[in-house]
Design an enzyme around this catalytic site. Structure first.
Site, PDB file in Angstrom:
ATOM      1  N   ASN A  98       2.657 -28.223 -33.488  1.00 26.40           N
ATOM      2  CA  ASN A  98       4.037 -28.147 -33.057  1.00 26.40           C
ATOM      3  C   ASN A  98       4.621 -27.025 -32.798  1.00 26.40           C
ATOM      4  O   ASN A  98       5.908 -26.729 -32.467  1.00 26.40           O
ATOM      5  CB  ASN A  98       4.906 -29.294 -33.988  1.00 26.40           C
ATOM      6  CG  ASN A  98       5.059 -28.714 -35.246  1.00 26.40           C
ATOM      7  OD1 ASN A  98       4.732 -27.385 -35.625  1.00 26.40           O
ATOM      8  ND2 ASN A  98       5.647 -29.215 -36.181  1.00 26.40           N
ATOM      9  N   HIS A 149       4.866 -24.609 -35.176  1.00 32.33           N
ATOM     10  CA  HIS A 149       5.378 -23.888 -36.474  1.00 32.33           C
ATOM     11  C   HIS A 149       5.017 -22.589 -37.069  1.00 32.33           C
ATOM     12  O   HIS A 149       3.594 -22.596 -36.727  1.00 32.33           O
ATOM     13  CB  HIS A 149       5.795 -24.888 -37.689  1.00 32.33           C
ATOM     14  CG  HIS A 149       4.471 -25.359 -38.320  1.00 32.33           C
ATOM     15  ND1 HIS A 149       4.399 -26.642 -38.827  1.00 32.33           N
ATOM     16  CD2 HIS A 149       3.338 -24.667 -38.676  1.00 32.33           C
ATOM     17  CE1 HIS A 149       3.175 -26.670 -39.244  1.00 32.33           C
ATOM     18  NE2 HIS A 149       2.625 -25.602 -39.442  1.00 32.33           N
ATOM     19  N   GLU A 160      10.011 -25.464 -38.594  1.00 31.17           N
ATOM     20  CA  GLU A 160       9.719 -26.422 -37.737  1.00 31.17           C
ATOM     21  C   GLU A 160      10.488 -26.288 -36.583  1.00 31.17           C
ATOM     22  O   GLU A 160      11.317 -25.567 -36.492  1.00 31.17           O
ATOM     23  CB  GLU A 160       9.809 -27.667 -38.381  1.00 31.17           C
ATOM     24  CG  GLU A 160       9.245 -28.208 -39.682  1.00 31.17           C
ATOM     25  CD  GLU A 160       7.655 -28.284 -39.623  1.00 31.17           C
ATOM     26  OE1 GLU A 160       7.057 -28.235 -38.475  1.00 31.17           O
ATOM     27  OE2 GLU A 160       6.988 -29.052 -40.470  1.00 31.17           O
TER      28      GLU A 160
HETATM   29  C1  F6R Z   1       0.554 -21.670 -44.182  1.00 32.98           C
HETATM   30  C2  F6R Z   1       1.711 -21.886 -43.187  1.00 32.98           C
HETATM   31  C3  F6R Z   1       1.415 -22.673 -41.892  1.00 32.98           C
HETATM   32  C4  F6R Z   1      -0.164 -22.560 -41.283  1.00 32.98           C
HETATM   33  C5  F6R Z   1      -0.118 -23.821 -40.083  1.00 32.98           C
HETATM   34  C6  F6R Z   1      -1.684 -23.997 -39.588  1.00 32.98           C
HETATM   35  O1  F6R Z   1       0.966 -20.712 -45.193  1.00 32.98           O
HETATM   36  O2  F6R Z   1       2.641 -21.412 -43.169  1.00 32.98           O
HETATM   37  O3  F6R Z   1       2.070 -22.275 -40.716  1.00 32.98           O
HETATM   38  O4  F6R Z   1      -0.378 -21.333 -40.868  1.00 32.98           O
HETATM   39  O5  F6R Z   1       0.300 -25.079 -40.516  1.00 32.98           O
HETATM   40  O6  F6R Z   1      -2.383 -24.525 -40.529  1.00 32.98           O
HETATM   41  P1  F6R Z   1      -3.827 -24.433 -40.560  1.00 32.98           P
HETATM   42  O7  F6R Z   1      -4.418 -23.093 -40.443  1.00 32.98           O
HETATM   43  O8  F6R Z   1      -4.254 -25.472 -41.802  1.00 32.98           O
HETATM   44  O9  F6R Z   1      -4.335 -25.313 -39.059  1.00 32.98           O
END
Ligand code: F6R
Length: 255
Positions: free
Chosen positions: A136, A138, A143
Site C-alpha cells: 500500500n 507504506h 500507512e
Molecule cells: C520494516 C518496515 C516495513 C517493510 C515493508 C515491506 O521494518 O518498516 O515498511 O519494509 O512492510 O515488508 P516486506 O519486506 O516483508 O515485504
C-alpha cells in the site's frame, strides 16, 4: 532517484550488500537505518557472509531500526529486536549497545517515540537508510494518510499491513494492532536512502511510485523529494513499467 534494475532477488540482495559494505568500509563510523520484513533478509545474509570472508567490521557502526510492534519485548520471537539479532547482529562484530530499535514494550510509548527521535538526532542523524515498501506504499509503518511532517510516533496498523505480516505469525489475530515507527520526516532527514523492491506483490506499488504525484495517500512517493535515493528493483517487481524520461529518474538497466 536512481533506479537500478536487477534480474532477481538474489542479485538485488548481493548488490545492496556490496553497496552497504562499500559505505561501511569508507566510513567505519557510519550510522545505518535498518528495516525488517522479508525484503532485506538476503542483504543481511550477504553482509554476514562478507563479514566472515572479508572481515568488514561493524565495531564502530551505529544502527537505528525503523520500527517495532507494540507490546513485543526483545525476547518475543515476533519482535523486530529479536528479528534483527537473529538475522544480522548476532553474526557480525557490531556492539549491540550501538544498535537501536524503538521499544514496543515501554510503559509510555509516546515518550519512547520522542526519545527515539532525539536519540537519532544526538547521533547526528542517519547516513544511509535501508527501506522496503509495503504494497500500500507504506515506508516504516507509515500507512497511507500519514503526514509528511511526522516524527517517530505510534500507529495503528492497517488490515492490509497486518495481513501482509501475518506470515510471520501463527494466526492473523496474533499480529499486533499497533506499532511505533520513525515518521516520514525522520526518514526524509536521512542523508541517503536505499529502497529495495522485490517480487510480483510489489509491482503495483512500484508502478504507482513511477506514475503518481507526491501525495500523503501514498507515503513512499515522498522519496521523490529526497535528493539521494537509490532504488534497487528486481524484474518481478516490474521495471519494464518504467517510462524513460519521467522526472528526475536515472535508470540503470540490468546487464
Ligand atoms: C520494516 C518496515 C516495513 C517493510 C515493508 C515491506 O521494518 O518498516 O515498511 O519494509 O512492510 O515488508 P516486506 O519486506 O516483508 O515485504
Amino acid at each position: 532517484m536512481k533506479i537500478i534494475e536487477v534480474k532477481n532477488y538474489e542479485e538485488m540482495s548481493k548488490r545492496a550488500a556490496d553497496y552497504v559494505v562499500e559505505k561501511v568500509r569508507s566510513f567505519p563510523g557510519i550510522t545505518l537505518g535498518l528495516a525488517t520484513g522479508g525484503t532485506p533478509l538476503g542483504l543481511y545474509r550477504h553482509l554476514i557472509e562478507d563479514h566472515r570472508n572479508n572481515l568488514t567490521s561493524y565495531q564502530n557502526v551505529t544502527t537505528f531500526n525503523l520500527d517495532e510492534y507494540a507490546g513485543c519485548d526483545e525476547t518475543d520471537p515476533h519482535s523486530y529486536r529479536y528479528f534483527m539479532n537473529e538475522s544480522l547482529f548476532n553474526h557480525i562484530d557490531i556492539n549491540k549497545a550501538n544498535t537501536f530499535i524503538p521499544r514496543g514494550d515501554g510503559e509510555d510509548m509516546e515518550r519512547e517515540a520522542q526519545e527515539y527521535e532525539q536519540l537519532i538526532a544526538s547521533h547526528g542523524g542517519i547516513d544511509l537508510q535501508i527501506l522496503g515498501i509495503g504494497s500500500n506504499g507504506h515506508i516504516g509503518f507509515n500507512e497511507p494518510g500519514t503526514s509528511f511532517q511526522s516524527q517517530t510516533h505510534i500507529v495503528e496498523l492497517t488490515d492490509s499491513t497486518r495481513e501482509a505480516n501475518a506470515r510471520f505469525f501463527d494466526r492473523i489475530e496474533d499480529v499486533p494492532l499497533k506499532a511505533i515507527t520513525m515518521g516520514i520526516a525522520t526518514i526524509m532527514r536521512s542523508k541517503e536512502i536505499l529502497l529495495l523492491v522485490s517480487g510480483p506483490n510489489k509491482r503495483e506499488a512500484f508502478s504507482r511510485l513511477m506514475h503518481e504525484e507526491v501525495n500523503e495517500q501514498f507515503p513512499v512517493s515522498v522519496l521523490k523529494n529526497h535528493p539521494a535515493v537509490t532504488v534497487m528493483i528486481d524484474q518481478a517487481a516490474g521495471c519494464l513499467d518504467y517510462t524513460p524520461g519521467s522526472g528526475d529518474l536515472e535508470y540503470v538497466p540490468h546487464d
